[in-house]
Write a protein that holds these residues in place. Structure first.
Motif, PDB file in Angstrom:
ATOM      1  N   UNK A   1       0.841  -1.195   0.000  1.00  0.00           N
ATOM      2  CA  UNK A   1       0.000   0.000   0.000  1.00  0.00           C
ATOM      3  C   UNK A   1       0.877   1.246   0.000  1.00  0.00           C
ATOM      4  N   UNK A   2       0.350   2.371  -0.482  1.00  0.00           N
ATOM      5  CA  UNK A   2       1.148   3.611  -0.498  1.00  0.00           C
ATOM      6  C   UNK A   2       1.268   4.240   0.879  1.00  0.00           C
ATOM      7  N   UNK A   3       2.205   5.133   0.988  1.00  0.00           N
ATOM      8  CA  UNK A   3       2.428   5.875   2.222  1.00  0.00           C
ATOM      9  C   UNK A   3       1.186   6.707   2.567  1.00  0.00           C
ATOM     10  N   UNK A   4       0.770   6.622   3.834  1.00  0.00           N
ATOM     11  CA  UNK A   4      -0.406   7.359   4.269  1.00  0.00           C
ATOM     12  C   UNK A   4      -1.673   6.527   4.308  1.00  0.00           C
ATOM     13  N   UNK A   5      -1.554   5.204   4.141  1.00  0.00           N
ATOM     14  CA  UNK A   5      -2.731   4.333   4.126  1.00  0.00           C
ATOM     15  C   UNK A   5      -3.144   3.959   5.540  1.00  0.00           C
ATOM     16  N   UNK A   6      -4.425   4.091   5.814  1.00  0.00           N
ATOM     17  CA  UNK A   6      -4.999   3.622   7.065  1.00  0.00           C
ATOM     18  C   UNK A   6      -5.723   2.305   6.802  1.00  0.00           C
ATOM     19  N   UNK A   7      -5.622   1.395   7.763  1.00  0.00           N
ATOM     20  CA  UNK A   7      -6.312   0.111   7.669  1.00  0.00           C
ATOM     21  C   UNK A   7      -7.364   0.071   8.764  1.00  0.00           C
ATOM     22  N   UNK A   8      -8.624  -0.120   8.367  1.00  0.00           N
ATOM     23  CA  UNK A   8      -9.727  -0.098   9.308  1.00  0.00           C
ATOM     24  C   UNK A   8     -10.484  -1.420   9.264  1.00  0.00           C
ATOM     25  N   UNK A   9     -11.186  -1.704  10.375  1.00  0.00           N
ATOM     26  CA  UNK A   9     -11.989  -2.916  10.456  1.00  0.00           C
ATOM     27  C   UNK A   9     -13.195  -2.799   9.540  1.00  0.00           C
ATOM     28  N   UNK A  10     -14.002  -3.848   9.506  1.00  0.00           N
ATOM     29  CA  UNK A  10     -15.133  -3.892   8.584  1.00  0.00           C
ATOM     30  C   UNK A  10     -16.147  -2.793   8.862  1.00  0.00           C
ATOM     31  N   UNK A  11     -16.198  -2.301  10.118  1.00  0.00           N
ATOM     32  CA  UNK A  11     -17.144  -1.232  10.434  1.00  0.00           C
ATOM     33  C   UNK A  11     -16.720   0.118   9.874  1.00  0.00           C
ATOM     34  N   UNK A  12     -15.517   0.169   9.265  1.00  0.00           N
ATOM     35  CA  UNK A  12     -14.978   1.387   8.644  1.00  0.00           C
ATOM     36  C   UNK A  12     -14.747   2.496   9.665  1.00  0.00           C
ATOM     37  N   UNK A  13     -14.607   2.131  10.934  1.00  0.00           N
ATOM     38  CA  UNK A  13     -14.353   3.110  11.989  1.00  0.00           C
ATOM     39  C   UNK A  13     -13.183   2.709  12.880  1.00  0.00           C
ATOM     40  N   UNK A  14     -13.098   1.431  13.216  1.00  0.00           N
ATOM     41  CA  UNK A  14     -12.041   0.951  14.116  1.00  0.00           C
ATOM     42  C   UNK A  14     -10.710   0.918  13.378  1.00  0.00           C
ATOM     43  N   UNK A  15      -9.742   1.712  13.855  1.00  0.00           N
ATOM     44  CA  UNK A  15      -8.434   1.799  13.197  1.00  0.00           C
ATOM     45  C   UNK A  15      -7.554   0.633  13.627  1.00  0.00           C
ATOM     46  N   UNK A  16      -7.067  -0.112  12.644  1.00  0.00           N
ATOM     47  CA  UNK A  16      -6.160  -1.227  12.907  1.00  0.00           C
ATOM     48  C   UNK A  16      -4.710  -0.769  12.830  1.00  0.00           C
ATOM     49  N   UNK A  17      -4.388   0.013  11.803  1.00  0.00           N
ATOM     50  CA  UNK A  17      -3.009   0.487  11.617  1.00  0.00           C
ATOM     51  C   UNK A  17      -3.018   1.732  10.756  1.00  0.00           C
ATOM     52  N   UNK A  18      -1.986   2.543  10.921  1.00  0.00           N
ATOM     53  CA  UNK A  18      -1.800   3.753  10.134  1.00  0.00           C
ATOM     54  C   UNK A  18      -0.368   3.743   9.618  1.00  0.00           C
ATOM     55  N   UNK A  19      -0.205   3.481   8.338  1.00  0.00           N
ATOM     56  CA  UNK A  19       1.126   3.317   7.752  1.00  0.00           C
ATOM     57  C   UNK A  19       1.578   4.639   7.143  1.00  0.00           C
ATOM     58  N   UNK A  20       2.463   5.322   7.850  1.00  0.00           N
ATOM     59  CA  UNK A  20       2.902   6.651   7.424  1.00  0.00           C
ATOM     60  C   UNK A  20       4.361   6.699   6.995  1.00  0.00           C
ATOM     61  N   UNK A  21       5.081   5.588   7.142  1.00  0.00           N
ATOM     62  CA  UNK A  21       6.489   5.562   6.765  1.00  0.00           C
ATOM     63  C   UNK A  21       6.755   4.357   5.873  1.00  0.00           C
ATOM     64  N   UNK A  22       7.563   4.563   4.839  1.00  0.00           N
ATOM     65  CA  UNK A  22       7.918   3.466   3.945  1.00  0.00           C
ATOM     66  C   UNK A  22       8.681   2.398   4.732  1.00  0.00           C
ATOM     67  N   UNK A  23       8.295   1.158   4.547  1.00  0.00           N
ATOM     68  CA  UNK A  23       8.929   0.051   5.254  1.00  0.00           C
ATOM     69  C   UNK A  23       8.120  -0.478   6.427  1.00  0.00           C
ATOM     70  N   UNK A  24       7.116   0.270   6.859  1.00  0.00           N
ATOM     71  CA  UNK A  24       6.281  -0.195   7.962  1.00  0.00           C
ATOM     72  C   UNK A  24       5.495  -1.426   7.531  1.00  0.00           C
ATOM     73  N   UNK A  25       5.374  -2.390   8.446  1.00  0.00           N
ATOM     74  CA  UNK A  25       4.608  -3.609   8.196  1.00  0.00           C
ATOM     75  C   UNK A  25       3.688  -3.881   9.372  1.00  0.00           C
ATOM     76  N   UNK A  26       2.543  -4.443   9.092  1.00  0.00           N
ATOM     77  CA  UNK A  26       1.610  -4.800  10.156  1.00  0.00           C
ATOM     78  C   UNK A  26       0.967  -6.134   9.805  1.00  0.00           C
ATOM     79  N   UNK A  27       0.847  -6.993  10.825  1.00  0.00           N
ATOM     80  CA  UNK A  27       0.232  -8.305  10.636  1.00  0.00           C
ATOM     81  C   UNK A  27      -1.283  -8.151  10.717  1.00  0.00           C
ATOM     82  N   UNK A  28      -1.969  -8.526   9.646  1.00  0.00           N
ATOM     83  CA  UNK A  28      -3.420  -8.382   9.583  1.00  0.00           C
ATOM     84  C   UNK A  28      -4.145  -9.667   9.958  1.00  0.00           C
TER      85      UNK A  28
END
Length: 343
Positions: A90-117
């Protein structure tokens, strides 16, 4: 390339492989015992922030991502292979939210960041695992653990230092093309800008990123026009440049209208530092300019910059003021980061 800043995708991590029930059978080896291996681990689903992307268009054509199952265990104490992971880039600045489109799972603001989904399931034990001094020939083997499945939302909020807002035809795209090398579409009709445009502005041997957003109209918070669909890109900005059309009959009413829509949108946009520019002064007489500047200053209770994106008059002063606010915000952010590091 088409611009897409929101996508809903389905992810499923891999199930673990099943363990094996097996016994050693070789000539001249009596009572060889259990030798069933363990199952392999299912693949994980990760999200990774990468360079070179500025849209989520890849997720317009593929919405389902499934990791593979781990390999099954086998005889001779052979374990199943672990499955490969699935990575959503995903590009820099992508937010990952739950299915309700409100609960924030992760906010990727730096290149190289990884999060386990979604974590892959562990493999099941083979019967060799259950061998003991009292159970010399176990016939038990476990199935693999199931993986996880879920729907998530990907929402892109462009990383820009300053955001351009205003009514349609306020001259935002002309201003962006004047101060940067961006070449947005410019025409004499409303809504020529249908998606956010980014430009890098160079000033005082420094640079910052300026985002031009599609024009807002009255009722945008309720969905009129293009609505507030792209205002999320301003949430990360340090400052808002509000351009007001100087040729309009009532610039004060236009300024108030945009302020009303920013407040209705929420997310603190109406509290961000705002620089107001009265644009298109090249089309005004001196008396008209003085009158409209005075009225706008009286209503906004802050300095008003007079400028023309076409002729370039007053543009340098606006850019310099933008950078002052951005530099102060960057300095404050560094101080907060240092405090957190000391803690």
């Amino acid at each position: 390339m088409k611009f897409l800043d929101q996508a809903k995708v389905y992810i499923e991590s891999g199930h673990g492989g099943a363990g094996a029930v097996s016994f050693r059978r070789e000539k001249f080896i009596e009572f060889g015992g259990p030798d069933g291996g363990n199952g392999g681990k299912g693949g994980d689903v990760w999200a990774e922030c990468v360079d070179g992307l500025n849209t989520l268009i890849d997720y317009r054509y593929q919405q389902h991502f499934r990791a593979a199952r781990g390999g099954h265990g086998m005889g001779r104490q052979r374990s199943g292979a672990n499955a490969e992971d699935v990575v959503l880039r995903v590009p820099k600045g992508t937010q990952i939210l739950a299915e309700d489109n409100e609960t924030l799972i992760a906010d990727l603001t730096e290149v190289g960041q990884r999060v386990l989904l979604a974590k892959g399931g562990d493999g099941g034990f083979g019967n060799e695992h259950y061998k003991s001094s009292t159970n010399r020939a176990p016939r038990r083997a476990d199935p693999g653990w199931p993986g996880e499945e879920k729907w998530i939302w990907l929402r892109l909020k462009l990383i820009a230092d300053a955001g351009l807002v205003g009514l349609p035809n306020a001259g935002k795209s002309t201003f962006l093309s004047r101060v940067s090398r961006a070449r947005p579409k410019i025409a004499d009709y409303p809504f020529t800008t249908l998606k956010p445009q980014l430009g890098v502005v160079h000033t005082m041997e420094k640079e910052f990123v300026l985002a031009d957003l599609p024009g807002l109209i009255e009722g945008a918070a309720e969905g009129a026009g293009l609505g507030t669909r792209f205002l999320g890109h301003v949430e990360r900005c340090a400052v808002i440049l509000h351009l007001v059309d100087g040729t309009a009959e009532d610039p004060v009413a236009n300024w108030k209208l945009i302020r009303k829509e920013l407040k209705a949108y929420g997310a603190g946009l109406d509290k961000k530092p705002e620089i107001i520019g009265l644009n298109k002064i090249d089309a005004l007489s001196e008396d008209e300019l003085k009158e409209k500047l005075a009225r706008l200053k009286r209503s906004a209770r802050k300095p008003i910059f007079a400028l023309s994106g076409v002729s370039g008059a007053g543009v340098a002063a606006v850019v310099a003021r933008l950078y002052e606010v951005i530099a102060a915000a960057r300095q404050a952010e560094k101080g907060e980061t240092k405090e957190h590091a000391d803690d």
